[in-house]
Design a protein around this motif. Structure first.
Motif, PDB file in Angstrom:
ATOM      1  N   ARG A   1      42.412 -24.334   4.118  1.00 38.70           N
ATOM      2  CA  ARG A   1      41.181 -23.255   3.951  1.00 38.70           C
ATOM      3  C   ARG A   1      41.031 -22.674   5.278  1.00 38.70           C
ATOM      4  O   ARG A   1      41.106 -23.384   6.390  1.00 38.70           O
ATOM      5  CB  ARG A   1      39.957 -24.258   3.571  1.00 38.70           C
ATOM      6  N   LEU A   2      40.948 -21.370   5.272  1.00 30.80           N
ATOM      7  CA  LEU A   2      40.874 -20.741   6.299  1.00 30.80           C
ATOM      8  C   LEU A   2      39.852 -19.330   6.338  1.00 30.80           C
ATOM      9  O   LEU A   2      39.653 -18.863   5.421  1.00 30.80           O
ATOM     10  CB  LEU A   2      42.207 -20.225   6.980  1.00 30.80           C
ATOM     11  N   ILE A   3      39.376 -19.164   7.646  1.00 28.75           N
ATOM     12  CA  ILE A   3      38.666 -17.849   7.710  1.00 28.75           C
ATOM     13  C   ILE A   3      39.010 -17.299   9.337  1.00 28.75           C
ATOM     14  O   ILE A   3      39.080 -18.053  10.061  1.00 28.75           O
ATOM     15  CB  ILE A   3      37.098 -18.008   7.428  1.00 28.75           C
ATOM     16  N   TYR A   4      38.868 -15.948   9.400  1.00 28.54           N
ATOM     17  CA  TYR A   4      39.155 -15.328  10.742  1.00 28.54           C
ATOM     18  C   TYR A   4      37.715 -14.920  11.311  1.00 28.54           C
ATOM     19  O   TYR A   4      36.610 -14.528  10.563  1.00 28.54           O
ATOM     20  CB  TYR A   4      39.951 -13.975  10.482  1.00 28.54           C
ATOM     21  N   ILE A   5      37.677 -15.367  12.540  1.00 36.35           N
ATOM     22  CA  ILE A   5      36.468 -14.786  13.275  1.00 36.35           C
ATOM     23  C   ILE A   5      36.535 -13.296  13.516  1.00 36.35           C
ATOM     24  O   ILE A   5      37.824 -12.807  13.947  1.00 36.35           O
ATOM     25  CB  ILE A   5      36.356 -15.504  14.648  1.00 36.35           C
ATOM     26  N   ASN A   6      35.525 -12.355  13.448  1.00 33.75           N
ATOM     27  CA  ASN A   6      35.625 -11.364  13.952  1.00 33.75           C
ATOM     28  C   ASN A   6      35.772 -11.021  15.343  1.00 33.75           C
ATOM     29  O   ASN A   6      35.186 -11.693  16.172  1.00 33.75           O
ATOM     30  CB  ASN A   6      34.209 -10.544  13.465  1.00 33.75           C
ATOM     31  N   PRO A   7      37.102 -10.196  15.707  1.00 31.48           N
ATOM     32  CA  PRO A   7      37.188 -10.244  17.334  1.00 31.48           C
ATOM     33  C   PRO A   7      36.358  -9.632  17.900  1.00 31.48           C
ATOM     34  O   PRO A   7      36.157  -9.997  19.226  1.00 31.48           O
ATOM     35  CB  PRO A   7      38.619  -9.211  17.222  1.00 31.48           C
TER      36      PRO A   7
END
Length: 137
Positions: free
Chosen positions: A115-121
């Motif tokens: 399970r994953l998500i990216y943090i807004n740069p």
């Protein structure tokens, strides 16, 4: 919350061209190779384990994929750094309380149960960071 380096994602134009360096020079072993053709992902992946780390080589499937856009804008190289957390939902909640913004459309479970998500740069001073956990088998 524990944050442990899980892997580094590296954007490449060709996995076949890049792979010999990671296998022959860094003495890595190819753990997996797969394609994710999900909308917004569209990438070929080679998972390489070195003595102490995991590297994901990311090759775009088509010229409109996120990795293709990344290479066009920034060139080949480090795409993201991924941190494994104890619980993704809790990590998102805690980080959000501290003003961290996420790229909500990136939240998913991949083919291998990560399970994953990216943090807004914007929240990381320009670095794309993935938070992930693994479904218990």
């Amino acid at each position: 919350m524990n944050y442990v380096l899980d892997h580094v994602g590296i954007a490449v134009r060709s996995i076949d061209d890049a792979l010999p360096f990671y296998l022959n020079v860094l003495n890595g072993s190819l753990e997996d190779r797969y394609t994710s053709d999900a909308p917004g992902v569209e990438v070929h992946v080679a998972v390489v384990r070195t003595a102490d780390k995991v590297i994901e080589l990311l090759e775009p499937i088509n010229k409109d994929s996120p990795i293709a856009r990344f290479i066009k804008q920034r060139g080949k190289g480090v795409h993201h750094i991924a941190y494994r957390v104890d619980n993704l939902d809790t990590a998102i909640l805690e980080a959000s309380k501290n003003g961290i913004r996420f790229l909500e459309d990136t939240r998913r479970t991949n083919l291998h149960g990560r399970r994953l998500i990216y943090i807004n740069p914007v929240s990381t001073d320009g670095t794309l960071i993935e938070l992930c956990d693994y479904l218990k088998s």
